[in-house]
Design an enzyme around this catalytic site. Sequence first.
Site, PDB file in Angstrom:
ATOM      1  N   SER A 280       0.853  -1.190   0.000  1.00  0.00           N
ATOM      2  CA  SER A 280       0.000   0.000   0.000  1.00  0.00           C
ATOM      3  C   SER A 280       0.885   1.235   0.000  1.00  0.00           C
ATOM      4  O   SER A 280       2.116   1.133   0.044  1.00  0.00           O
ATOM      5  CB  SER A 280      -0.899  -0.001   1.229  1.00  0.00           C
ATOM      6  OG  SER A 280      -0.106   0.296   2.370  1.00  0.00           O
ATOM      7  N   LYS A 281       0.232   2.373  -0.037  1.00  0.00           N
ATOM      8  CA  LYS A 281       0.945   3.660  -0.071  1.00  0.00           C
ATOM      9  C   LYS A 281       2.012   3.774   1.022  1.00  0.00           C
ATOM     10  O   LYS A 281       3.018   4.439   0.827  1.00  0.00           O
ATOM     11  CB  LYS A 281      -0.057   4.806   0.123  1.00  0.00           C
ATOM     12  CG  LYS A 281      -0.904   5.092  -1.105  1.00  0.00           C
ATOM     13  CD  LYS A 281      -0.478   6.420  -1.737  1.00  0.00           C
ATOM     14  CE  LYS A 281      -1.161   6.692  -3.059  1.00  0.00           C
ATOM     15  NZ  LYS A 281      -0.634   5.846  -4.145  1.00  0.00           N
ATOM     16  N   ARG A 282       1.723   3.115   2.157  1.00  0.00           N
ATOM     17  CA  ARG A 282       2.694   3.186   3.248  1.00  0.00           C
ATOM     18  C   ARG A 282       4.073   2.690   2.811  1.00  0.00           C
ATOM     19  O   ARG A 282       5.087   3.062   3.374  1.00  0.00           O
ATOM     20  CB  ARG A 282       2.242   2.293   4.422  1.00  0.00           C
ATOM     21  CG  ARG A 282       1.165   2.881   5.270  1.00  0.00           C
ATOM     22  CD  ARG A 282       0.823   1.925   6.391  1.00  0.00           C
ATOM     23  NE  ARG A 282       0.378   0.629   5.881  1.00  0.00           N
ATOM     24  CZ  ARG A 282       0.982  -0.519   6.099  1.00  0.00           C
ATOM     25  NH1 ARG A 282       2.068  -0.568   6.824  1.00  0.00           N
ATOM     26  NH2 ARG A 282       0.502  -1.637   5.596  1.00  0.00           N
TER      27      ARG A 282
END
Length: 519
Positions: A280-282
């Site tokens: 994910s974006k993380r």
Amino acid sequence: MTESKSTKENQMSITAKSNKAGTPSSQPVRVRFAPSPTGKLHVGGARTAIYNWAFARANNGTFILRIDDTDPTRSTEENTQIILRAMRWLGLDWDEGPDVGGDFGPYMQTERLARYTQVAEELIAAGKAYYCFCSPETLEAERKRAHEAHEDFQGYNGACRAIDPEEAKRRVAAGEAHTVRIKVPKDRGDVCIEDAVHGRVVFKAKELDDFILIRSDGTPTYNFATVVDDADMHITHIIRGDDHLSNTPRQVIVYEALGAPTPTFAHISMILGEDGKKLSKRHGATSVEEYQAAGYEAEAFVNYLSLLGWSLDDKTTIIGREILARDFSLAHVSKNPATFDPKKLLWINEQYLAALSDLEFAQRILEPQLVAAGKEEPGCVTAKPEWFSLLASVIKPRTKIAPEVIGLTNFLYLGDAPTIEEKAFNKMLAKESARPSLEAAHKALANLAEGKRSFVTDAINEALAPLPEELDVSRGAFYGAIRAALTGTLVSPPMGEMIELLGYRCTAARLEQALQKLA
Ligand code: GLU
């Protein structure tokens, strides 16, 4: 993305793992990539697209791009365009789909809405689907009751099955709110699929209720629209993320109701970040667009993504599109989750750059990067193609990703009087040996420039080579002083090449200005 993600682990049991079929049947292979334009094309979607494309190409099949834009609240035309651009950048050409058309279009689901209604009506007429008038409140109350009673079956109880079809039609005609539900045959039993990646997967019959095909607002559900399209488009293999495995039994039921052959399913694993959590974006960039903007080579990116869950032979890492298009096979797709490793991606990118000839590197990497950075005219020399090739040969081995060439070529753009970093000055120019070193180098290079030999790398190296000994200065001190004078720093490309690239005039000017600073 879909409804019915509620499937709990226990709804399916994987009973065998060895089916590595997925080999084409006698029908011509037709596969599709069907992104929902609710966002950009992300890494996981791109890998699904690559596998579909490669599978089609490796089997002389047809690769179809379909835009699943039936979710009007989240789909946008802008996202569709972003996805198409990303697909083109990746080099995944589609044989049928938006832009190119095809015999089974349209290829945008919003243009196929009438078709879903028509098929739903046909299923109702055939007694395989029915109108349901239960209100959301009624459904919720029933769900709650079943849950509290710990009943095994907690899906829709089929109340509206009992309504006489003629009466149902009258109620629909009178404008009563309704959905259309599939009539799952009572004796259907467990749904069993032979997944080309997971092997045999069994879904318990008791988990299957009469699910909705057409919502009360007239739009089709994902499980219905996707099967109508896949059947209409004669899709033979469905290769997609295994987050859709739980939707598969419902889709199988729709195929059966339609009397259409069920395709081969191949559910590919999740892509995880390095912490083992879903990418994910993380974890950093997740969209194809971001990798393109960061300067990755499309071929390297495709190569890297293809290895997230597939391997050619367990050892080859550099696999170009043409190999993928020839040798991709579902038999080599792993069902284990793959981990996205940015360092490996960068390493593969570097290998692609290293494989370019100097001229290709100059034309495809150096010039476009320099032009984009507004650095067409290297300050010092008139750049000819051979000059660019020499520059490429110096820069290429030091470049992992295209934009790095800006920093690596910076030494060219410092004009005649580079600012000398304090660290470089103190370490290399503050020494006593600096002045004689620079003077000797200046003289030797002036002689070379005036003589018959060309001012090129070998001649430059030869002209400088005897000087440290003659001056009784260490090579480190001698070349370090020249480097500091020419670049203002402690690091630079190899000396001979750098001086050839700067040219005599600029080199001499920079040496002179450093000597002035010593005065
Ligand atoms: N539009 C669906 C998605 O993006 C397609 C799933 C499928 O391949 O069936 O998840």
